[in-house]
Design a protein around this motif. Structure first.
Motif, PDB file in Angstrom:
ATOM      1  N   ALA A 219       4.529   2.953  -4.200  1.00  0.00           N
ATOM      2  CA  ALA A 219       3.986   3.123  -3.082  1.00  0.00           C
ATOM      3  C   ALA A 219       3.036   4.203  -2.838  1.00  0.00           C
ATOM      4  O   ALA A 219       1.933   3.785  -2.281  1.00  0.00           O
TER       5      ALA A 219
ATOM      6  N   SER B  22      -1.679   4.671  -0.807  1.00  0.00           N
ATOM      7  CA  SER B  22      -1.191   3.720   0.436  1.00  0.00           C
ATOM      8  C   SER B  22      -1.869   4.374   1.713  1.00  0.00           C
ATOM      9  O   SER B  22      -2.026   5.626   1.822  1.00  0.00           O
TER      10      SER B  22
ATOM     11  N   GLY C 244       4.403  -1.314   7.495  1.00  0.00           N
ATOM     12  CA  GLY C 244       4.229  -0.619   6.007  1.00  0.00           C
ATOM     13  C   GLY C 244       2.852  -0.081   6.162  1.00  0.00           C
ATOM     14  O   GLY C 244       2.182   0.707   7.173  1.00  0.00           O
TER      15      GLY C 244
ATOM     16  N   TYR D 130      11.539   0.145   0.067  1.00  0.00           N
ATOM     17  CA  TYR D 130      11.984   0.026   1.701  1.00  0.00           C
ATOM     18  C   TYR D 130      12.612   1.235   2.092  1.00  0.00           C
ATOM     19  O   TYR D 130      12.194   1.556   3.107  1.00  0.00           O
TER      20      TYR D 130
ATOM     21  N   ASP E  34       5.798  -3.106   2.670  1.00  0.00           N
ATOM     22  CA  ASP E  34       6.538  -1.988   2.039  1.00  0.00           C
ATOM     23  C   ASP E  34       6.673  -1.795   0.393  1.00  0.00           C
ATOM     24  O   ASP E  34       7.219  -1.049  -0.006  1.00  0.00           O
TER      25      ASP E  34
ATOM     26  N   PHE F 120       9.567   3.565   3.277  1.00  0.00           N
ATOM     27  CA  PHE F 120       8.977   3.237   4.658  1.00  0.00           C
ATOM     28  C   PHE F 120       9.917   3.387   5.847  1.00  0.00           C
ATOM     29  O   PHE F 120       9.455   3.576   6.887  1.00  0.00           O
ATOM     30  N   ARG F 121      11.319   3.309   5.501  1.00  0.00           N
ATOM     31  CA  ARG F 121      11.933   3.305   6.668  1.00  0.00           C
ATOM     32  C   ARG F 121      12.245   4.820   7.049  1.00  0.00           C
ATOM     33  O   ARG F 121      11.995   5.166   8.342  1.00  0.00           O
TER      34      ARG F 121
ATOM     35  N   ARG G 224       8.228   1.070   8.545  1.00  0.00           N
ATOM     36  CA  ARG G 224       8.601  -0.411   8.116  1.00  0.00           C
ATOM     37  C   ARG G 224       8.246  -1.252   9.450  1.00  0.00           C
ATOM     38  O   ARG G 224       7.804  -2.440   9.274  1.00  0.00           O
TER      39      ARG G 224
END
Ligand SMILES: Cc1ncc(COP(=O)(O)O)c(C=O)c1O
Length: 408
Positions: free
Chosen positions: A169, A331, A374, A361, A357, A364-365, A370
């Motif tokens: 990511a 990102s 994302g 997961y 994302d 990003f959470r 999320r």
């Protein structure tokens, strides 16, 4: 000797279509020798594995050539290479196998930096065994996964530490060797996700301190197949679920069903292709891989630098994290625009980037992103060019209202 980008790009037939590929993290384009090797294998008589007849022997040879190639790529032994359809499938196999040996009170440590493929199989195996899951946290500002926290996370009941060697990511390269040292001091097994890191530089199983390392060939110019490597002694101790008549030998007993023999030809060809990235390199394949991937890494890092500098000059664009060591993967989000909208606008202009994302997961959470779609990911591979980076920056400048500052 500068990296010969014209020579490199000429080896990827799909690049002639003219798209700008900044999605190596989602899968690279396929190198021509891979296409040829797969095609040749499909045009040649092959049978199921058997030493009794020539087509059967060819299949045996394709399997052992793929194992040798992956072993050279990662610094492993061929009989420690388990081949399979995907990193996710292989990790589930390992998690089910190890999880069957865990007891209530045992602990596993996973990280919020990892792709879910190196998180959920362990969490689910722990749940099934009544084991406890402990989480290594990411610094939300820098995107670092501090190795120091593992001293508190790992204890005498820790059975496994799962960690990435490179975030798909935000690119973060954690200090896996230090994490592994902490884990090993407590007698825990270390499973390293090398899916994102392996394409971007030389890899050495022992230097990482990984007991098990997972990689996917479609992230390094090859076909959609994966491998999970360890010392043979690690596999010797483990008994996966398997069909009764299938081989109980190591590493075969971890592989389910009949493999795709032509694609295995492509795996070996992809490794040979990487070993040829530096045309002046000499020595055995492992040495040439080190030279080729070192050259590609330096080249990718120069593009990353150019990209990061350019992104910093775009007002209204936020880059996630600023890890000290990173794969060439970034990102970002544009103010007032959903990542999906940015991705679509870039896609309409011929740029191929992921948004969302990308299965990172937990990261990003944790970032609270999320629910906000994302981010957009620019992932550099060794066939990208400085001109492509500049064109992406110009397009992003347009999308952010053309207010780029001089720093870019
Ligand atoms: C870091 C990382 N780990 C694991 C995976 C899963 O790989 P596979 O598609 O081979 O299951 C991916 C795929 O994007 C990835 O980027």
């Amino acid at each position: 000797m500068p990296f010969d980008i014209a020579r490199t790009r000429a080896a990827y037939p799909a690049l002639t279509e003219g798209f700008v590929h900044f999605d190596g993290a989602g899968g690279t384009q396929t190198a021509a020798p891979v296409v040829d090797a797969v095609t040749d294998a499909m045009r040649t008589a092959i049978g199921n594995r058997s030493a009794a007849f020539t087509p059967g022997r060819r299949s045996l040879d394709l399997v052992s050539a793929a194992r040798s190639a992956v072993a050279d790529l990662l610094g492993a032994e061929p009989d420690g290479v388990v081949l399979g359809p995907s990193a996710t499938a292989l990790t589930y196999t390992l998690a089910r196998t190890l999880g069957a040996t865990w007891r209530p009170g045992d602990e596993v440590v996973v990280s919020r930096l990892d792709h879910d493929a190196n998180v959920r199989p362990w969490v689910q195996a722990a749940e099934a065994a009544g084991a406890t899951v402990r989480w290594a946290e990411v610094d939300p500002a820098t995107g670092e996964l501090p190795a120091g926290q593992y001293a508190d996370l790992v204890g005498e009941r820790t059975r496994l530490v799962a960690v990435t060697a490179g975030s798909n990511a935000i690119g973060t390269v954690p200090d896996v060797a230090a994490i592994a040292k902490t884990a090993h001091a407590a007698g825990a097994l270390v499973c390293v996700d090398g899916v994102h890191s392996v394409p971007h530089g030389p890899t050495d199983l022992a230097a990482l301190g990984a007991d098990v390392l997972v990689t996917s060939a479609y992230k390094w110019s090859g076909p959609h197949l994966a491998a999970m490597v360890a010392d043979r002694a690690v596999w010797d101790r483990l008994r996966p679920e398997k069909l009764l008549p299938s081989s109980d030998a190591v590493p075969d007993r971890f592989e389910y069903g009949t493999p795709s023999f032509p694609l295995l030809a492509g795996v070996a060809a992809a490794v040979d292709h990487l070993a040829g990235l530096d045309p002046d390199a000499t020595g055995g394949r492992r040495e040439r891989l080190r030279a080729g991937l070192t050259a590609a890494q330096a080249y990718e890092e120069s593009l990353l630098e150019r990209l990061l500098t350019g992104l910093a000059a775009l007002p209204g664009l936020t880059v996630l994290g600023s890890p000290a060591r990173r794969c060439p993967t970034v990102s970002f989000r544009l103010a007032g625009q959903s990542p999906q909208r940015t991705q679509e606008a870039l896609g309409a202009a011929g740029f191929c980037l992921s948004s969302g994302d990308y299965y990172a997961y937990e990261y990003f959470r944790m970032m609270g992103l999320r629910e906000q779609g994302g981010a957009v990911r620019a992932s550099i591979y060794h066939y990208n060019t400085a001109d492509e980076v500049d064109r992406l920056l110009t397009e992003l400048d347009r999308l952010t209202g053309g207010k780029r500052t001089m720093a870019g």
